[in-house]
Design a protein around this motif. Structure first.
Motif, short mmCIF file in Angstrom:
data_model
loop_
_atom_site.label_atom_id
_atom_site.label_comp_id
_atom_site.label_asym_id
_atom_site.label_seq_id
_atom_site.Cartn_x
_atom_site.Cartn_y
_atom_site.Cartn_z
N LEU A 1 28.18 11.44 -1.57
CA LEU A 1 29.43 12.30 -1.63
C LEU A 1 30.49 11.35 -1.52
N ALA A 2 30.42 10.38 -0.67
CA ALA A 2 31.54 9.35 -0.64
C ALA A 2 31.75 8.54 -2.01
N TRP A 3 30.60 8.19 -2.70
CA TRP A 3 30.64 7.56 -3.87
C TRP A 3 31.45 8.47 -4.98
N ARG A 4 31.02 9.48 -5.06
CA ARG A 4 31.75 10.46 -5.94
C ARG A 4 33.11 10.95 -5.64
N GLU A 5 33.45 10.90 -4.41
CA GLU A 5 34.88 11.12 -4.24
C GLU A 5 35.80 9.90 -4.50
N GLU A 6 35.02 8.68 -4.29
CA GLU A 6 35.78 7.57 -4.60
C GLU A 6 35.92 7.41 -6.19
N ALA A 7 35.06 7.74 -6.89
CA ALA A 7 35.01 7.80 -8.39
C ALA A 7 36.12 8.73 -8.73
N ARG A 8 36.06 9.96 -8.28
CA ARG A 8 37.14 11.00 -8.79
C ARG A 8 38.41 10.46 -8.46
N ALA A 9 38.68 9.77 -7.24
CA ALA A 9 40.05 9.35 -6.74
C ALA A 9 40.45 7.97 -7.71
N ALA A 10 39.56 7.49 -8.54
CA ALA A 10 39.96 6.31 -9.47
C ALA A 10 40.58 6.74 -10.97
N ALA A 11 40.63 7.98 -11.07
CA ALA A 11 41.08 8.62 -12.28
C ALA A 11 42.32 7.98 -12.79
N CYS A 12 42.27 7.60 -14.22
CA CYS A 12 43.47 6.54 -14.82
C CYS A 12 43.33 6.80 -16.08
N ALA A 13 44.53 6.24 -16.78
CA ALA A 13 44.83 6.07 -18.02
C ALA A 13 43.71 5.15 -18.86
N ALA A 14 43.53 5.17 -20.38
CA ALA A 14 42.54 4.25 -21.02
C ALA A 14 43.39 2.76 -20.95
N PRO A 15 42.34 1.69 -20.68
CA PRO A 15 40.98 1.78 -20.38
C PRO A 15 40.70 2.14 -19.09
N MET A 16 39.68 3.14 -18.82
CA MET A 16 39.32 3.60 -17.86
C MET A 16 38.41 2.83 -16.88
N ARG A 17 38.14 2.95 -15.60
CA ARG A 17 37.29 2.52 -14.62
C ARG A 17 36.08 3.19 -15.17
N PRO A 18 34.89 2.49 -15.36
CA PRO A 18 33.60 3.13 -15.74
C PRO A 18 33.14 4.23 -14.63
N THR A 19 33.45 4.05 -13.39
CA THR A 19 33.11 5.06 -12.50
C THR A 19 33.83 6.14 -12.59
N ALA A 20 35.03 6.03 -12.66
CA ALA A 20 35.96 7.45 -12.88
C ALA A 20 35.38 8.21 -14.15
N ALA A 21 35.21 7.49 -15.26
CA ALA A 21 34.88 8.10 -16.40
C ALA A 21 33.54 8.97 -16.56
N VAL A 22 32.71 8.35 -15.89
CA VAL A 22 31.35 8.64 -15.79
C VAL A 22 31.21 9.96 -14.75
N GLN A 23 32.07 9.99 -13.81
CA GLN A 23 32.37 11.23 -12.91
C GLN A 23 32.85 12.18 -13.43
N ALA A 24 33.89 11.81 -14.33
CA ALA A 24 34.66 12.92 -15.06
C ALA A 24 33.53 13.67 -16.27
N VAL A 25 32.52 13.01 -16.85
CA VAL A 25 31.56 13.42 -17.80
C VAL A 25 30.67 14.38 -16.99
N ALA A 26 30.27 13.89 -15.62
CA ALA A 26 29.18 14.43 -14.85
C ALA A 26 29.83 15.77 -14.38
N ASP A 27 31.14 16.01 -14.06
CA ASP A 27 31.76 17.19 -13.44
C ASP A 27 32.00 18.12 -14.52
N ALA A 28 32.05 17.67 -15.75
CA ALA A 28 32.36 18.71 -16.72
C ALA A 28 31.08 19.23 -17.51
#
Length: 568
Positions: free
Chosen positions: A361-388
């Motif tokens: 849970l901590a890893w996923r929350e940290e990935a969601r908190a890293a949301a950003c504009a392109a080019p994106m952090r890979p962890t934030a991008a894959v978490q957004a994919v997984a959540d969708a």
């Protein structure tokens, strides 16, 4: 009683009948002149769709995905030496992943071979290293037996690809042939050493299970979960796994073992007894250290006798079917329980589960908190994919450097929810996703692929459009072969040739649209989810380009807006 002789017919007609009888309901391939006898009969039959690929690697990859989705051997038709050469990489993936398929290549007419015609070659020698067996049919009378044998071997554990070379004249010159009956496979039952394995495992103070691909492929996840709960054991998916071998959300499921001997050694050193349940350890890079510490006691189960103690000595080695053997071990463990050992296993499970769930849970929350504009952090991008992605989605992953992060982000709970190939031959993902979508027409299918991997199998996009499969392909674009850069010395890697995919940059929306797909390039992590949901709702094949961080040079060059890019 008078016995009627079979009619004089083209052997290709009997081959079509045999394919139907073996459960084949479509053919994957790219046709050539040597296949004309078969193509003619397929056209006349009218009930065997021909799934066209623009390149043979895509054909084999689609067949790989289709076999995984249906649970039956798929059938691939390749064209002579050139077609087989292109398909070999897909056969390598299928062999490593134990995907059952029969690959047929039509050799030149035997009356023609002495002249060394174009596209001829030693097809059997070419295919032998990437198939369980490879042989050529020399007479029409042998065709039915050889093809029955091929399908039987493809289904037999360890399953995988089987190759048959058939010269054109064997398929076309009329002969009197009868279709031999299909023989059932003997069932592999529980391993007789289950009681001994239970004895060893119940003595563990710090047990662990490495869940291999045979668990997911055989649908033995429930049996494995019950054993883990009885033992209070942490469950590690095998390195570079191909299937869902353990529920990602179960409290005892840990993150997968990395494909590195030294890293695996550190993880397994925390345990005293480890059970390899249908697992294979294939490290990516060389390390002098063994993956398994000497003091760790191993128990191993596989359907292939060659895998037992192949690289590491075992205390108990078992050859048997996954589900009945795991169930038998669990029953034995229960019969040996005392109130004290049961209480200790429960305490161990609670401690392990609390730690692993908190980590997840901590890893996923940290990935969601890293949301950003392109080019994106890979962890934030894959978490957004997984959540969708909806719970019913089938995920195909071929993102070499971002794949481990994607697994941490995904909620994949059942066998069949996730697919990867341990074969290592790039270009598999797009074709495999098309094959899985054909096998699961009512489920959403999403392929998450790296930009480098996608270019190896880009022809599969055309097949997605031609077959009208609503596959969603998410291209994680870091504009480099990051898997090559990562293990290198950072100071040296900046000057390495052949790593950067910067100039010219691949314009994924333009490329995808030219092949008949919808396409969009997203500019922010927050737009990934809506783009995926829009594509799924549209029901059309779609490419979504997601620019992610590579090196500083690529950020400036590869992610600059260019004419023809459409973004959200």
């Amino acid at each position: 009683m008078t016995r009627h002789q079979p009619a004089l017919e083209p052997p290709a007609r009997l081959l079509v009948d045999l394919l139907r009888d073996e459960g084949v309901d479509r053919i994957f391939g790219n046709p050539g002149t040597t296949e004309l006898p078969l193509i003619r009969e397929v056209a006349a039959a009218g009930d065997l769709p021909y799934v066209l690929a623009l390149q043979e690697h895509s054909a084999v990859s689609m067949a790989d995905g289709y076999a995984r989705g249906t649970g039956r051997p798929s059938f691939v038709s390749l064209h002579a030496a050139g077609g087989l050469a292109n398909g070999v990489i897909g056969m390598l993936n299928a062999l490593r992943s134990r995907t059952p398929m029969v690959v047929l290549a039509c050799q030149q007419d035997q009356r023609h071979l002495a002249q060394g015609p174009m596209l001829t070659g030693d097809l059997v020698a070419m295919a032998a290293p990437v198939a369980h067996c490879a042989e050529q049919v020399h007479r029409a009378e042998d065709l039915p037996v050889v093809m029955r044998r091929a399908f039987r071997r493809a289904r037999t554990a360890p399953s995988g690809p089987v190759f048959v070379s058939v010269p054109t004249d064997v398929l076309s010159v009329p002969a009197r042939l009868a279709l031999p009956p299909r023989s059932p496979l003997p069932e592999l039952g529980a391993a007789p050493e289950a009681a001994r394995a239970a004895q060893v495992l119940t003595a563990a103070r710090r047990p662990a299970i490495v869940a291999g691909d045979l668990v997911g492929q055989s649908g033995a996840d429930t049996e494995l979960r019950e054993l883990a709960e009885e033992l209070g054991a942490a469950v590690y998916p095998q390195p570079m796994f191909d299937a869902v071998n353990a529920d990602s959300e179960h409290p005892l499921t840990a993150w997968p073992l990395p494909p590195d001997n030294a890293a695996i050694h550190r993880v397994l050193a925390e345990h005293d007894i480890v059970f390899f349940a249908g697992a294979t350890i294939r490290p990516h890079h060389f390390r002098p250290q063994s993956a398994v510490p000497e003091e760790v006691v191993l128990v191993q189960l596989d359907t292939d006798p060659a895998q037992i103690a192949r690289n590491h000595p075992v205390e108990v080695g078992m050859v048997g079917a996954m589900r009945p053997t795991l169930a038998a071990i669990t029953a034995e463990v229960r019969s040996r329980r005392t109130p004290e050992t049961a209480a200790e296993a429960a305490r161990r499970a609670a401690r392990t589960g609390e730690r692993l769930v908190a980590q997840r849970l901590a890893w996923r929350e940290e990935a969601r908190a890293a949301a950003c504009a392109a080019p994106m952090r890979p962890t934030a991008a894959v978490q957004a994919v997984a959540d969708a992605l909806p719970e019913s989605a089938v995920v195909v992953e071929e993102a070499v450097s971002s794949g481990p992060a994607l697994w941490r982000a995904l909620r994949v709970r059942r066998p069949g929810d996730y697919h990867h190939t341990v074969g290592g031959g790039l270009g598999w993902g797009i074709g495999a996703a098309v094959g899985l979508q054909l096998a699961h027409p009512t489920r959403p299918v999403a392929a998450v692929v790296g930009d480098g991997s996608a270019m190896f199998g880009v022809q599969g996009l055309w097949s997605a459009a031609a077959q009208r499969t609503p596959v969603v392909v998410v291209v994680l674009n870091n504009a480099e072969y990051r898997a090559v850069r990562e293990p290198a010395d950072p100071a040296e890697a900046a000057g390495y040739p052949g790593i950067d995919l910067v100039r010219p940059a691949v314009r994924w929306p333009l490329l995808a649209r030219s092949l008949g797909l919808d396409a969009v390039r997203v500019r922010h992590t927050a737009r990934i989810g809506p783009a995926i949901r829009d594509a799924l709702n549209a029901g059309r094949p779609t490419v979504i380009e997601v620019p992610i961080l590579g090196s500083a040079a690529e950020h400036r060059a590869a992610h600059t807006e260019a004419p023809g890019w459409v973004g959200v």
